[in-house]
Scaffold this motif. Structure first.
Motif, PDB file in Angstrom:
ATOM      1  N   GLU A 169       3.020  -1.151   4.064  1.00 35.70           N
ATOM      2  CA  GLU A 169       2.558   0.190   3.715  1.00 35.70           C
ATOM      3  C   GLU A 169       3.710   1.191   3.712  1.00 35.70           C
ATOM      4  O   GLU A 169       4.542   1.203   4.609  1.00 35.70           O
ATOM      5  CB  GLU A 169       1.474   0.622   4.706  1.00 35.70           C
ATOM      6  CG  GLU A 169       0.894   1.968   4.378  1.00 35.70           C
ATOM      7  CD  GLU A 169      -0.512   2.156   4.954  1.00 35.70           C
ATOM      8  OE1 GLU A 169      -1.117   1.169   5.413  1.00 35.70           O
ATOM      9  OE2 GLU A 169      -0.983   3.303   4.926  1.00 35.70           O
TER      10      GLU A 169
ATOM     11  N   LYS B 262      -1.471  11.508   4.870  1.00 32.30           N
ATOM     12  CA  LYS B 262      -2.156  10.575   5.760  1.00 32.30           C
ATOM     13  C   LYS B 262      -2.794  11.381   6.878  1.00 32.30           C
ATOM     14  O   LYS B 262      -2.286  12.397   7.290  1.00 32.30           O
ATOM     15  CB  LYS B 262      -1.165   9.612   6.412  1.00 32.30           C
ATOM     16  CG  LYS B 262      -0.649   8.512   5.534  1.00 32.30           C
ATOM     17  CD  LYS B 262      -1.641   7.414   5.321  1.00 32.30           C
ATOM     18  CE  LYS B 262      -1.789   6.505   6.541  1.00 32.30           C
ATOM     19  NZ  LYS B 262      -2.658   5.377   6.274  1.00 32.30           N
TER      20      LYS B 262
ATOM     21  N   SER C  75      -2.739   1.779   9.812  1.00 35.90           N
ATOM     22  CA  SER C  75      -2.250   1.054   8.643  1.00 35.90           C
ATOM     23  C   SER C  75      -3.092  -0.193   8.437  1.00 35.90           C
ATOM     24  O   SER C  75      -3.636  -0.754   9.379  1.00 35.90           O
ATOM     25  CB  SER C  75      -0.787   0.671   8.876  1.00 35.90           C
ATOM     26  OG  SER C  75      -0.338  -0.169   7.845  1.00 35.90           O
ATOM     27  N   GLU C  76      -3.201  -0.592   7.184  1.00 33.16           N
ATOM     28  CA  GLU C  76      -4.032  -1.756   6.887  1.00 33.16           C
ATOM     29  C   GLU C  76      -3.262  -3.027   7.203  1.00 33.16           C
ATOM     30  O   GLU C  76      -2.154  -3.248   6.716  1.00 33.16           O
ATOM     31  CB  GLU C  76      -4.431  -1.723   5.411  1.00 33.16           C
ATOM     32  CG  GLU C  76      -5.444  -2.777   5.057  1.00 33.16           C
ATOM     33  CD  GLU C  76      -5.796  -2.751   3.571  1.00 33.16           C
ATOM     34  OE1 GLU C  76      -5.919  -1.642   3.010  1.00 33.16           O
ATOM     35  OE2 GLU C  76      -5.923  -3.833   2.996  1.00 33.16           O
TER      36      GLU C  76
ATOM     37  N   SER D 110       1.735   5.479  -6.330  1.00 32.34           N
ATOM     38  CA  SER D 110       1.798   4.020  -6.287  1.00 32.34           C
ATOM     39  C   SER D 110       2.819   3.521  -7.292  1.00 32.34           C
ATOM     40  O   SER D 110       3.587   2.599  -7.007  1.00 32.34           O
ATOM     41  CB  SER D 110       0.444   3.411  -6.631  1.00 32.34           C
ATOM     42  OG  SER D 110      -0.582   4.061  -5.934  1.00 32.34           O
TER      43      SER D 110
ATOM     44  N   LYS E 198       0.841  -1.178   0.000  1.00 41.19           N
ATOM     45  CA  LYS E 198       0.000   0.000   0.000  1.00 41.19           C
ATOM     46  C   LYS E 198       0.882   1.234   0.000  1.00 41.19           C
ATOM     47  O   LYS E 198       1.659   1.399   0.924  1.00 41.19           O
ATOM     48  CB  LYS E 198      -0.906  -0.011   1.233  1.00 41.19           C
ATOM     49  CG  LYS E 198      -1.966   1.072   1.190  1.00 41.19           C
ATOM     50  CD  LYS E 198      -2.902   0.906   2.349  1.00 41.19           C
ATOM     51  CE  LYS E 198      -3.962   1.999   2.289  1.00 41.19           C
ATOM     52  NZ  LYS E 198      -4.875   1.903   3.407  1.00 41.19           N
TER      53      LYS E 198
ATOM     54  N   ARG F  54      -0.922  -5.591   4.639  1.00 39.20           N
ATOM     55  CA  ARG F  54      -0.239  -4.980   3.500  1.00 39.20           C
ATOM     56  C   ARG F  54       0.950  -4.173   3.994  1.00 39.20           C
ATOM     57  O   ARG F  54       0.845  -3.426   4.960  1.00 39.20           O
ATOM     58  CB  ARG F  54      -1.183  -4.056   2.724  1.00 39.20           C
ATOM     59  CG  ARG F  54      -2.158  -4.825   1.843  1.00 39.20           C
ATOM     60  CD  ARG F  54      -3.288  -3.947   1.374  1.00 39.20           C
ATOM     61  NE  ARG F  54      -2.907  -3.092   0.263  1.00 39.20           N
ATOM     62  CZ  ARG F  54      -3.719  -2.165  -0.268  1.00 39.20           C
ATOM     63  NH1 ARG F  54      -4.936  -1.984   0.233  1.00 39.20           N
ATOM     64  NH2 ARG F  54      -3.332  -1.450  -1.267  1.00 39.20           N
TER      65      ARG F  54
END
Ligand code: AMP
Ligand code: MG
Length: 654
Positions: free
Chosen positions: A374, A394, A368-369, A331, A307, A372
């Motif tokens: 990140e 963020k 944070s996910e 990305s 991510k 993943r």
């Protein structure tokens, strides 16, 4: 391991043509390992290169020095070549007189006469030592003694001020080893040996293609709904930075046939193909489907637990890496550096990248996910207790900005957050990061640029991060910035900004900005109206009239709320975060009215009905008041120059 991987049966989902979904999301590590296993080991082709073109290349074979450097015994100073034994008794009190030989050895002059006992020969720095001499006496330690003689006032040891042949580089020794990256130092060593050409690892030719109907190359003009091709430029530069020879083939429309033709042509001539865009599941996203037709083994990974960067697609077609980077430029950049650079550098014979890193404390919690890896861009600032890494893009209203970021930190796939106060390792985008002299965190205003301009001219580095007034106040309270620009209205005291100051902060008056209603000039619903109240009444009377709101927490939002008095017309939920976005929405007919500041309305060519002047001031962190950059900012703010510039732009200096 590699041959095992390449010969292994290809999993069905990787081979099938209907790869329209991310069937298996691989971890970052798995994806990279599979990609590398499908590509390596492989021979690195080499090519001869002229020394002048070899900078940054990896040497393909060892280089043995063909000669001694220096090639002869050489004087290091201007002076006289002597026999040291003649001078054993020389001192200030008892100088030794020697006769001068009839010759001057300049650089590039080969000596013809020997230095016999009792004689000396004049010699320049770089001159070859004549036969018989074993030392040099500096000219400063001598004086003329008649037309053909000198007196020497110091003894000399054998070898004094002499560089012996081969003392730098000895002929026959290995000068440089294969694999070394050629820098200016290496080029110097090769040149000193007379080497004009070296065998280097051939730079992999990397074709770069952007995909998308919406893309326009920089330099051309944008039509509605078009954007500039950012990835083409980023990837081309990043390929060159990492040892590849980039060949940018432009942006190709989302069209199977055109794209397939371009991809096939690229693979004919290049060693690697990097595309961007078209890897997600959206309509028109076709590039990943085409890969299946281009050669075995095809797609290695489509969907990586990164991510940003989940839709990354890694493939190998006929032995050549084919990569589709995600479309979003951030990305694309992160995935390229994290997943493609290691492979590219290996193909180029270069060692893994060693990026500069610093440790910095993270002032706020970063969610944070889970699952993943990140990447979070950060801006560095000098805090009270060392470096601070401020996440940009963020959290609390922060605006993603490449320009503001100095580097990034990585949050592990197994973590669901990075707690506030973490000492994190920050990878720097460039090794020469300079921490800003002045840190401004809070509400953004175009007027700020005008005040900062003289500071920048004076060589000060100013960083302003737009997080809104409340975010700025919080940062100021934590001592993370010098100033927080704010424009907050307090209902109870009916005053601006002062009621919001906390201990340790003081208010520096900035300027006033006229807030008002914007509309497209010529809109009959608004033309001729003089008050914002009338304008909003007119807007609410027409159900087809669409508004554009502002985000929660913005000072402007409070003003809009008061005018609306509880009404929620169409467009209410369109809540952009900036004055400029409001103007853009109205100018582009996505909305018919909104509220912004007069200078922005004017710059966008919109009609404007003033409402009220708002106070844009600065909360100063008192503990930082004496810093030179803070003083410079205060001076600039008070200066005639910036007051005039502010007034010119439509602001009213306080
Ligand atoms: P895609 O993966 O093609 O669906 O693209 C995702 C997003 O990235 C879309 O908003 C695209 O407009 C944007 N995008 C794709 N390619 C580029 C590019 N080369 N430069 C800038 N933005 C891009
Ligand atoms: Mg696209």
């Amino acid at each position: 391991m590699s041959s095992e991987m390449t010969n292994a049966p290809i999993p069905k989902n990787h081979d099938s043509v209907d790869q329209d979904q991310f069937l298996t999301i691989l971890s970052r590590e798995d994806a990279l390992a599979r990609f590398e296993a499908a590509l390596f080991p492989r021979a690195t082709p080499s090519e001869p290169r002229a020394l002048a073109d070899a900078l940054g290349c990896a040497l393909a074979e060892d280089v043995v020095a063909p000669i001694d450097v220096p090639p002869f015994d050489r004087s290091n100073v201007d002076g006289f070549a002597v026999r040291s034994a003649d001078l054993a008794s020389a001192s200030e009190a008892t100088p030794v007189r020697v006769m001068l030989n009839d010759e001057v050895i300049a650089c590039g002059t080969a000596p013809t006469r020997p230095v016999l006992s009792g004689t000396a020969t004049s010699i320049a720095t770089g001159g070859p030592l004549p036969r018989g001499a074993d030392a040099i006496v500096m000219v400063e330690h001598t004086q003329p003694a008649g037309p053909r003689a000198i007196e020497i006032r110091r003894a000399a040891s054998p070898g004094q001020f002499v560089s012996y042949a081969g003392s730098d580089i000895a002929g026959g020794e290995t000068l440089l080893r294969a694999g070394i990256v050629i820098g200016s130092r290496e080029i110097g060593m090769l040149a000193a040996c007379g080497i004009a050409q070296v065998s280097v690892a051939r730079r992999p030719r990397v074709a770069v293609i952007s995909t998308g109907d919406e893309l326009v190359q920089p330099g051309q003009s944008l039509r509605p709904a078009e954007i500039y091709d950012t990835n083409g430029a980023i990837v081309t530069a990043a390929v060159s930075e990492n040892g590849g020879e980039a060949e940018f083939l432009g942006a190709i429309a989302d069209d199977d046939e055109k794209l397939e033709a371009a991809m096939r042509a690229a693979l004919e001539t290049c060693d690697m193909l990097v595309l961007s865009g078209g890897t997600s599941k959206g309509a028109g996203d076709v590039s990943h489907r085409i890969i299946a037709w281009l050669g075995k083994p095809g797609i290695i990974a489509h969907g990586v637990a990164l991510k940003p960067g989940k839709p990354l697609c890694l493939a190998v077609c006929g032995g050549k890496p084919v990569v589709i980077l995600p479309g979003f430029p951030t990305s694309a950049m992160f995935t390229f550096h994290d997943m493609i650079v290691p492979v590219l550098r290996r193909m180029a014979g270069l060692p893994p990248r060693s990026d500069a890193k610093v440790t910095a404390s993270v002032p706020v919690r970063i969610a944070s996910e889970l699952g993943r890896t990140e990447f979070v861009m950060v801006s560095l600032a000098e805090g009270d207790r060392g470096l601070i890494a401020y996440p940009s893009g963020k959290g609390s209203g922060a605006i993603t900005s490449f320009a503001q970021a100095d580097g990034f930190l990585r949050i592990d796939a197994l973590a669901d957050q990075m707690p506030a106060g973490t000492e994190a390792e920050v990878t720097l985008f460039t090794p020469h990061v300079r921490v800003p002299d002045l840190m401004i965190v809070g509400s953004h205003c175009t007027g700020l640029d005008l005040v900062i301009a003289p500071l920048a001219r004076a060589g000060l580095l100013v960083r302003s991060i737009a997080v809104g007034s409340l975010g700025g106040l919080a940062a100021a309270k934590r001592g993370e910035c010098d100033f927080a620009p704010i424009h907050l209205f307090d209902d109870t005291t009916e005053s601006y900004n002062v009621p919001f100051l906390a201990d340790g902060l003081e208010l520096v008056p900035g300027w006033r900005r006229m807030q008002g209603i914007v509309f497209r000039a010529g809109d009959a619903r608004f033309e001729g109206l003089t008050t914002a109240q009338d304008a909003v009444r007119a807007a609410l009377a027409d159900p087809s009239c669409i508004m554009v709101n502002r985000n929660q927490g913005a000072g402007t939002r409070i003003l809009i709320g008061r005018l609306l008095g509880g009404a929620r017309p169409e467009g209410y939920w369109n809540q952009p975060r900036s004055h400029n976005a409001v103007a853009a929405a109205v100018a582009q007919h996505r909305a018919d009215w909104g509220m912004t500041i007069a200078p922005v309305a004017r710059a966008a060519g919109l009609g404007f009905i003033p409402l009220a002047e708002e106070h844009y001031d600065f909360a100063l962190v008192r503990a930082r008041k004496l810093r030179p950059a803070v003083q410079a900012f205060l001076e600039a703010l008070a200066s005639e120059e910036s007051r005039a510039a502010l007034a010119q732009a439509g602001f009213r200096p306080a």
